[in-house]
Design a protein around this motif. Sequence first.
Motif, mmCIF file in Angstrom:
data_model
loop_
_atom_site.group_PDB
_atom_site.id
_atom_site.type_symbol
_atom_site.label_atom_id
_atom_site.label_comp_id
_atom_site.label_asym_id
_atom_site.label_seq_id
_atom_site.Cartn_x
_atom_site.Cartn_y
_atom_site.Cartn_z
ATOM 1 N N ARG A 280 0.701 -1.149 -0.007
ATOM 2 C CA ARG A 280 -0.049 -0.031 -0.077
ATOM 3 C C ARG A 280 0.940 1.320 -0.155
ATOM 4 O O ARG A 280 0.425 2.146 -0.512
ATOM 5 N N LEU A 281 1.949 1.418 0.791
ATOM 6 C CA LEU A 281 2.745 2.424 0.921
ATOM 7 C C LEU A 281 3.741 2.456 -0.442
ATOM 8 O O LEU A 281 3.831 3.602 -0.841
ATOM 9 N N TYR A 282 4.514 1.509 -0.753
ATOM 10 C CA TYR A 282 5.266 1.491 -1.744
ATOM 11 C C TYR A 282 4.924 0.694 -2.747
ATOM 12 O O TYR A 282 5.893 -0.290 -3.114
ATOM 13 N N PRO A 283 3.941 0.705 -3.683
ATOM 14 C CA PRO A 283 3.642 -0.443 -4.735
ATOM 15 C C PRO A 283 4.505 -0.398 -5.802
ATOM 16 O O PRO A 283 4.732 -1.417 -6.307
ATOM 17 N N PHE A 407 12.787 0.587 1.217
ATOM 18 C CA PHE A 407 11.600 0.239 2.281
ATOM 19 C C PHE A 407 12.028 0.447 3.643
ATOM 20 O O PHE A 407 13.224 0.592 4.086
ATOM 21 N N PRO A 408 11.102 0.800 4.518
ATOM 22 C CA PRO A 408 11.311 1.284 6.183
ATOM 23 C C PRO A 408 12.367 0.359 6.752
ATOM 24 O O PRO A 408 12.258 -0.870 6.467
ATOM 25 N N MET A 409 13.043 0.916 7.548
ATOM 26 C CA MET A 409 14.142 0.152 8.478
ATOM 27 C C MET A 409 13.532 -1.090 9.286
ATOM 28 O O MET A 409 14.185 -2.101 9.015
ATOM 29 N N GLU A 410 12.149 -0.971 9.658
ATOM 30 C CA GLU A 410 11.573 -2.187 10.182
ATOM 31 C C GLU A 410 11.314 -3.377 9.394
ATOM 32 O O GLU A 410 11.129 -4.453 9.962
ATOM 33 N N LYS A 495 10.292 13.876 -0.903
ATOM 34 C CA LYS A 495 9.834 13.702 -2.151
ATOM 35 C C LYS A 495 10.190 12.634 -2.912
ATOM 36 O O LYS A 495 9.421 11.929 -3.477
ATOM 37 N N ALA A 496 11.438 12.180 -2.697
ATOM 38 C CA ALA A 496 11.739 10.913 -3.510
ATOM 39 C C ALA A 496 11.157 9.986 -3.032
ATOM 40 O O ALA A 496 10.776 8.829 -3.766
ATOM 41 N N SER A 497 10.779 9.896 -1.807
ATOM 42 C CA SER A 497 9.862 8.706 -1.003
ATOM 43 C C SER A 497 8.565 8.786 -1.350
ATOM 44 O O SER A 497 7.968 7.689 -1.874
ATOM 45 N N ALA A 498 7.885 9.975 -1.365
ATOM 46 C CA ALA A 498 6.726 10.016 -1.786
ATOM 47 C C ALA A 498 6.583 9.946 -3.139
ATOM 48 O O ALA A 498 5.172 9.249 -3.554
ATOM 49 N N ALA A 499 7.197 10.214 -3.922
ATOM 50 C CA ALA A 499 7.082 9.906 -5.466
ATOM 51 C C ALA A 499 6.979 8.610 -5.827
ATOM 52 O O ALA A 499 6.240 8.414 -6.877
ATOM 53 N N ALA A 500 7.623 7.598 -5.086
ATOM 54 C CA ALA A 500 7.683 6.353 -5.472
ATOM 55 C C ALA A 500 6.536 5.501 -4.801
ATOM 56 O O ALA A 500 6.304 4.370 -4.990
ATOM 57 N N THR A 501 5.651 6.057 -4.024
ATOM 58 C CA THR A 501 4.645 5.394 -3.374
ATOM 59 C C THR A 501 3.403 4.839 -4.294
ATOM 60 O O THR A 501 2.897 3.966 -3.773
#
Length: 502
Positions: A280-283, A407-410, A495-501
Amino acid sequence: MEEGDPMSRNAELGTIKTDVAARLDRLPWSRWHWMIVIGLGTVWILDGLEVTLVGNVGGRIAEEGSGLDISAAEITGLAASLYVAGACVGALFFGRLTDLYGRKKLFIITLLVYLTGTALTAISMNPLWFFACRFLTGFGIGGEYAAINSAIDELIPSRVRGRVDLIINGSFWLGAVGGSLLSIVMLNESLFAPNLGWRLAFALGVVMGFVVLLVRRHVPESPRWLFIHGREDEANALIDDIERQVEESIGRKLEPVDSTITIHQRKAIGFGEIAKALVRLYPKRTVLGFSLFVGQAFLYNAITFGYATILIEFFDIDSGQTGYYYAVIALGNFMGPLLLGGLFDSIGRRIMISGTYITSGVLLLVTAWLFQAGHLSATTMTLCWCAVLFFASTGASSAYLTVSEVFPMETRAMAIAFFYAIGTAVGGITGPQVFSRMVESGEESQVALAFAIGASLMLIAGIVAIFFSVDAEGKSLEDIARPLTAGDDDAAPPKASAAATG
């Protein structure tokens, strides 16, 4: 609640502000970083030694007098698929444990599993034993991929993370060079009996592995993992010690940092949150990771590791001589990440990932046409493969870099495990089965078709990378993908993160 209760394990432990990530990223390169590279990277050399030995001694094991009643097709097909299947299962199993219990514990355990499988392979007395050992060895190496790549990216400064990650993953091919040359000696019947040489080759790999194990004991836990899991005192003490070692190495004091991140600490992250992060966050990043892994998995597991069989079946090369050719190919594989790795930090991820995948795909199509047309000899075929794999190995290494940093650290270890397992299952388990049948046909057109399939998958992955790659060069892991446990008072995802979601 009891400690083992799932709700207790997912509950928040506290909220902290930490500068550990910023302190790690600003470290200048030092002897301490070389210790990390040697301690974590040398296992890829062992993996390359292991896989190449099987590929090169496979022809000898299939011969009469080897001590095993097994065919060449079973070695390149069933045994290869079981090794990859074990790696897929091991990646998922140990990947989850890596996120739960830390990087250090798991990269010790997985190495021990890997060495056990290799040792038992050396004393195989029947095909069933051999196949089971190949699965166990793969089980250990699959866990290594998740634990090691997580630790590398979390310990290496962001400005050089790309080149270091690629070179470490590419060091697999240094082991492949050693495995190729070692197989020549071990298959020399004037030195070793047919049923002994291949066993000693595996045994030597075990001895080398124990040396790596001794070095790896000194590699620390990831401070990033520690502060997220409620062990901030250990994380701070560890980063203090690391800074002390670096200052002694460079002969000057380090500049202080003023960048912090707020973390709501938890002992574990549930599968639901991990799945949400990927789907959902990073398809788009999920599609990217899947494409990159499928392409490289088919190319290497189906085609490259069966190269010795091609030399024997189509170019009449003696099984004891294939190691010379494979050593040249392996060297070409290593030179790609070594020479091109720095460009991933300067030119950038998007151009380099897509460029290496597409270039290798085009060159592989040309090689397929030349092979089917009968224009290649064993020597020129090897040169063509060197050109293809110079770019393909760089692209394959960048697949591990990509899924370990976007992807997130966790979820990092589990994300690596997921993409490795799914991508490799599609390309690495089915590939050897399909390819071994095509080689057994004895028809150049069938082998060329296998090449073309591998090329097409690399081209598709390269095109996906053009659109979906993340411009992660020089950025902190926390800026590329905001931790799931980050506090609301931190800045929004970059922005780099949000753009790839997507």
